[in-house]
Design an enzyme around this catalytic site. Sequence first.
Site, PDB file in Angstrom:
ATOM      1  N   TRP A  33      28.910 -15.826  41.349  1.00  0.00           N
ATOM      2  CA  TRP A  33      28.340 -17.047  41.921  1.00  0.00           C
ATOM      3  C   TRP A  33      28.111 -16.882  43.428  1.00  0.00           C
ATOM      4  CZ3 TRP A  33      31.070 -19.414  45.838  1.00  0.00           C
ATOM      5  CH2 TRP A  33      32.432 -19.137  45.929  1.00  0.00           C
ATOM      6  N   GLU A  76      39.684 -19.011  55.778  1.00  0.00           N
ATOM      7  CA  GLU A  76      38.724 -18.157  55.069  1.00  0.00           C
ATOM      8  C   GLU A  76      37.727 -17.524  56.043  1.00  0.00           C
ATOM      9  OE1 GLU A  76      38.748 -17.245  52.010  1.00  0.00           O
ATOM     10  OE2 GLU A  76      39.994 -18.689  50.948  1.00  0.00           O
ATOM     11  N   GLU A 113      35.225 -12.335  49.252  1.00  0.00           N
ATOM     12  CA  GLU A 113      35.938 -13.327  50.055  1.00  0.00           C
ATOM     13  C   GLU A 113      35.015 -14.034  51.046  1.00  0.00           C
ATOM     14  OE1 GLU A 113      39.166 -14.379  50.310  1.00  0.00           O
ATOM     15  OE2 GLU A 113      39.884 -13.271  48.571  1.00  0.00           O
ATOM     16  N   HIS A 116      33.614 -17.557  50.385  1.00  0.00           N
ATOM     17  CA  HIS A 116      34.475 -18.739  50.390  1.00  0.00           C
ATOM     18  C   HIS A 116      34.283 -19.577  51.646  1.00  0.00           C
ATOM     19  CE1 HIS A 116      37.373 -16.244  47.651  1.00  0.00           C
ATOM     20  NE2 HIS A 116      36.209 -16.499  47.085  1.00  0.00           N
ATOM     21  N   GLU A 166      47.222 -13.871  48.155  1.00  0.00           N
ATOM     22  CA  GLU A 166      46.137 -14.244  47.244  1.00  0.00           C
ATOM     23  C   GLU A 166      46.600 -15.324  46.260  1.00  0.00           C
ATOM     24  OE1 GLU A 166      43.132 -13.470  47.602  1.00  0.00           O
ATOM     25  OE2 GLU A 166      42.840 -11.405  48.214  1.00  0.00           O
ATOM     26  N   THR A 169      46.762 -18.642  48.217  1.00  0.00           N
ATOM     27  CA  THR A 169      45.456 -19.264  48.430  1.00  0.00           C
ATOM     28  C   THR A 169      44.905 -19.827  47.122  1.00  0.00           C
ATOM     29  OG1 THR A 169      44.473 -17.042  48.333  1.00  0.00           O
ATOM     30  CG2 THR A 169      44.776 -18.010  50.506  1.00  0.00           C
ATOM     31  N   ASP A 198      38.432 -16.772  42.179  1.00  0.00           N
ATOM     32  CA  ASP A 198      38.345 -15.479  42.883  1.00  0.00           C
ATOM     33  C   ASP A 198      39.715 -15.048  43.387  1.00  0.00           C
ATOM     34  OD1 ASP A 198      35.621 -15.424  42.515  1.00  0.00           O
ATOM     35  OD2 ASP A 198      35.095 -15.700  44.627  1.00  0.00           O
ATOM     36  N   GLU A 199      40.438 -15.997  43.985  1.00  0.00           N
ATOM     37  CA  GLU A 199      41.737 -15.658  44.578  1.00  0.00           C
ATOM     38  C   GLU A 199      42.714 -15.174  43.507  1.00  0.00           C
ATOM     39  OE1 GLU A 199      41.669 -15.433  47.583  1.00  0.00           O
ATOM     40  OE2 GLU A 199      40.751 -17.111  48.614  1.00  0.00           O
ATOM     41  N   HIS A 202      41.873 -11.599  42.599  1.00  0.00           N
ATOM     42  CA  HIS A 202      42.302 -10.697  43.664  1.00  0.00           C
ATOM     43  C   HIS A 202      43.821 -10.527  43.653  1.00  0.00           C
ATOM     44  CE1 HIS A 202      38.375 -11.912  45.938  1.00  0.00           C
ATOM     45  NE2 HIS A 202      38.157 -11.130  44.907  1.00  0.00           N
TER      46      HIS A 202
END
Length: 330
Positions: A33, A76, A113, A116, A166, A169, A198-199, A202
């Site tokens: 995305w 971020e 990252e 974000h 990670e 977050t 995503d976090e 990761h």
Amino acid sequence: MSIKNIRLEVMQFLEKNVDSFVEQYLIPVEKIWQPSDFLPNSEGDNFFEEVKELREIAKDLPYDFWVTLVGDTITEEALPTYESWLMDVEGIDQVEGNGNGWSKWIRQWTGEENRHGDMLNKYLYLSGRVNMREIEMTTQHLINDGFDIGTGSDPYKNFVYTSFQELATYVSHNRVAQMAKKYGDNKLSKMCKMIAGDEMRHHHAYSEFVSRIFQVDPSEMMLAFQYMMKQKIVMPAHFLRESGQKISTAFEQFSDSAQRIGVYTAHDYVDIMQKLMDKWEIDKITGLTDEAEKARDYLMKLPGRMARISERIVIPQESHIFKWVEPARL
């Protein structure tokens, strides 16, 4: 052989699998995305109507929520600091040829990252509820000030840090997503949910790196884990400041806002610590030196000790008034 040389040898050993790590834990640019998928379409005929709707819904979000969202965004956006720090870690080389596998990982992780802060910044700008110039100055200060997370260039300590951070977050963005939905801002909720996803990916990657190190160098990895837990994990934005203020003066007030509304609390810190210990099966690791056994004993007792301390923490009831978020705008 020195400890440093052994760490380099382990990093080179793990580097052989970096391509599979990238394939498993990161998503190709064309498939992942992008911020514009969730923000008003500036090319569309309905752009101004979409922005007006975003601004109307944003009116219902409370003060501490805005402070937390701004602090998360600034954190971020300080991404250049995190990338430059990780590129300096022992075993990560971006110079020779096109760089080694680890530098490829760091660049592609950074690319993910970077989206974000980009998305959250645009949301804040369009909302009309915050002082963007003050936010921009704080972000520039945070990048200028850098950070010191206590890891040096030690890959073992850095991977403990990133595994923890990670997941932290993820917790923060996921809670903001839940609260945004509760207040009727479904678009912001979706944005934060995507970031949280995503976090978590990761986190799985960095915690897997630690798992692999425990398999080949258990004692030194255990000592590195103990070191990071003993000195405590500092947040990436721990040098946060407002314009005209001294370094780190805004971080505690930002943390108070996040704790007051339950976005990220001392209990979450303890919970993350326990999750890492369970993930790495600290109680089952064999072949440890006497020093590493003592480190394991320390770690096994630590969550209970930290939980008791967290019960005594008192958070101020009154919100600190930030330059970023002026009550008159809300």
